[in-house]
Design an enzyme around this catalytic site. Sequence first.
Site, short mmCIF file in Angstrom:
data_model
loop_
_atom_site.label_atom_id
_atom_site.label_comp_id
_atom_site.label_asym_id
_atom_site.label_seq_id
_atom_site.Cartn_x
_atom_site.Cartn_y
_atom_site.Cartn_z
N THR A 46 36.24 57.73 4.42
CA THR A 46 35.55 58.69 3.56
C THR A 46 35.05 58.01 2.29
O THR A 46 35.57 56.96 1.88
CB THR A 46 36.45 59.88 3.22
OG1 THR A 46 35.66 60.91 2.62
CG2 THR A 46 37.56 59.47 2.27
N HIS A 93 42.54 59.26 0.29
CA HIS A 93 42.41 59.38 1.75
C HIS A 93 42.96 58.18 2.48
O HIS A 93 43.61 58.31 3.51
CB HIS A 93 40.93 59.56 2.12
CG HIS A 93 40.53 60.99 2.31
ND1 HIS A 93 40.75 61.68 3.47
CD2 HIS A 93 39.92 61.86 1.46
CE1 HIS A 93 40.29 62.91 3.35
NE2 HIS A 93 39.78 63.05 2.14
N TYR A 130 38.91 66.55 17.82
CA TYR A 130 40.09 65.80 17.39
C TYR A 130 40.39 66.17 15.95
O TYR A 130 39.53 66.08 15.08
CB TYR A 130 39.88 64.30 17.51
CG TYR A 130 41.16 63.53 17.23
CD1 TYR A 130 42.17 63.47 18.18
CD2 TYR A 130 41.37 62.92 16.00
CE1 TYR A 130 43.35 62.81 17.93
CE2 TYR A 130 42.57 62.26 15.74
CZ TYR A 130 43.55 62.21 16.70
OH TYR A 130 44.74 61.57 16.44
N ASP A 187 35.51 69.99 1.20
CA ASP A 187 36.43 69.49 2.23
C ASP A 187 37.26 70.61 2.84
O ASP A 187 37.60 70.54 4.02
CB ASP A 187 37.38 68.46 1.62
CG ASP A 187 36.82 67.04 1.66
OD1 ASP A 187 35.75 66.85 2.27
OD2 ASP A 187 37.45 66.14 1.08
N GLU A 193 -2.92 53.28 31.90
CA GLU A 193 -1.58 52.68 31.93
C GLU A 193 -1.21 52.11 33.30
O GLU A 193 -0.08 51.64 33.49
CB GLU A 193 -0.55 53.73 31.51
CG GLU A 193 -0.75 54.23 30.08
CD GLU A 193 0.24 55.32 29.70
OE1 GLU A 193 0.98 55.79 30.58
OE2 GLU A 193 0.27 55.69 28.52
N GLN A 235 44.59 57.91 22.94
CA GLN A 235 44.92 58.56 24.20
C GLN A 235 44.38 59.99 24.26
O GLN A 235 43.96 60.46 25.33
CB GLN A 235 46.44 58.54 24.45
CG GLN A 235 47.30 59.18 23.38
CD GLN A 235 47.73 58.22 22.29
OE1 GLN A 235 47.08 57.22 22.05
NE2 GLN A 235 48.83 58.54 21.63
N ASN A 241 41.37 57.81 12.51
CA ASN A 241 41.55 56.47 11.95
C ASN A 241 40.60 55.48 12.62
O ASN A 241 39.75 55.84 13.42
CB ASN A 241 43.01 56.03 12.07
CG ASN A 241 43.47 55.93 13.52
OD1 ASN A 241 42.66 55.82 14.45
ND2 ASN A 241 44.78 55.97 13.72
N GLU A 258 28.68 59.46 1.41
CA GLU A 258 29.06 60.66 2.16
C GLU A 258 29.09 61.88 1.24
O GLU A 258 28.48 62.91 1.52
CB GLU A 258 30.43 60.44 2.79
CG GLU A 258 30.96 61.65 3.54
CD GLU A 258 32.40 61.46 3.99
OE1 GLU A 258 32.83 62.23 4.87
OE2 GLU A 258 33.10 60.57 3.48
N HIS A 259 29.85 61.79 0.16
CA HIS A 259 29.94 62.87 -0.82
C HIS A 259 29.31 62.40 -2.13
O HIS A 259 29.65 61.32 -2.61
CB HIS A 259 31.40 63.24 -1.12
CG HIS A 259 32.21 63.59 0.08
ND1 HIS A 259 33.02 62.67 0.72
CD2 HIS A 259 32.34 64.75 0.77
CE1 HIS A 259 33.62 63.26 1.74
NE2 HIS A 259 33.22 64.52 1.80
N GLN A 294 39.16 61.42 -3.66
CA GLN A 294 38.81 60.86 -2.36
C GLN A 294 39.53 59.55 -2.09
O GLN A 294 39.84 59.23 -0.94
CB GLN A 294 37.30 60.65 -2.26
CG GLN A 294 36.49 61.94 -2.19
CD GLN A 294 36.90 62.82 -1.02
OE1 GLN A 294 37.53 63.86 -1.20
NE2 GLN A 294 36.54 62.42 0.18
#
Length: 434
Positions: A228, A253, A121, A352, A407, A182, A205, A318-319, A250
């Site tokens: 992010t 974003h 995606y 990025d 066992e 979708q 998103n 993350e960064h 950042q």
Amino acid sequence: MVRIIKKGITYAESKEADLKVRATVESMLKEVGEKGDVAVRELSGRLDKWSPESFKLSGEQVENIIAGLPQQVIEDIKFAQTQIRNFAQKQRESIKDIEVETLPGVILGHKNIPVNSVGCYVPGGRYPMVASAHMSVLTAKVAGVQRVIACTPPIHGEIPASTVAAMHMAGADEIYILGGVQAVAAMALGTETIKPVDMLVGPGNAYVAEAKRQLYGKVGIDLFAGPTEVLVIADHTADAETCATDLLGQAEHGPTTPAILLTTSEELAHATLKEIERQLQTLPTADIASVSWRDYGQVIVVDTVEELVSEGDRIASEHVEVLTENPRYFLEKMTNYGALFLGDKTNVAYGDKVIGTNHTLPTKEAARYTGGLWVGKFLKTCTYQEVRTAEASAMIGEYCSRLCAIENFSAHQAQADLRVKRHGKKEAELMGNK
């Protein structure tokens, strides 16, 4: 000692995928699962005002789209993809199959097998994320994935030409102009016209992220992604302009992006706050960045370099940009980060877009237990075993039988006992003949 100069909303205080999002996504996934193409077309028409004759682009359409782009755009995409491909190939070369004889006659090994099919995606909207095509499609192809399909939404009713070019140049086998839940649902569940995939990757998103979360198990995914994040670690050698620029880099974003300055210099902390306000006066994306900084921005001051490391690991961003006298100290000492950017000559934007490492990285403190997307994510490390001699089978069988008895696994024990009976006897006969 830790001092909070500016406090932002923390993950503990907010919920990105609230009950409304979860319920909406669940309903949409159910629709696609039950109605297939009909539901996909209805959702696309209602949400994106997009209902073409076919969501899948033909080879001719792709060629025409690419032909309409400026040559500089094509060259820039080629340059970025060359860097990403080169690093991904080196990573792939580092992953080895193994086969070892652990005991006489006992062979163990593992193979690294690519996932058969992947759906990528690539987000659109205000920011057509061209780079996400490189990071997902290209990396999957380097890993050896046979079928890679890619979806990206239309932008204001138009096909995003640069994104399509990047998808095609990265090696996508099928390209669909289809966005949102979708698209993710169609790739994961399949429809009359879209064959389902084994794995989903790529950012999106809150609705896309929630769809991936709900589909996990039906398919594999890369990461549970949130907004992010950036953490700038700085000392007295850093300057406010660089800190502010890279934090806002950042923050633009989205309105829920955590941007954090962690520093040993209180003077730099206050100077950066002023510089951010100055830059927001002229930044074209200030409508988003200012909200993000207001609500989620943080400035933290500590006393020592050791505290920079411990606080950095606690935040697990993350960064992580390191603007200090000795940046590589943090490479040696830090353990929780998605990606490190060392020194003032690099920055998150390089990672990025172009430098070669993958930009799909862990968020929401997931850096405590995982790294980001790379060729290894598209590989299944599968083990195998082979016992080649009767002696080895009988010997292993005796241990296995006793362990199964501990066992209370009678049927397991029977498997071992059968081998001991058959191969132990044969081995005894062979020894007797000698």
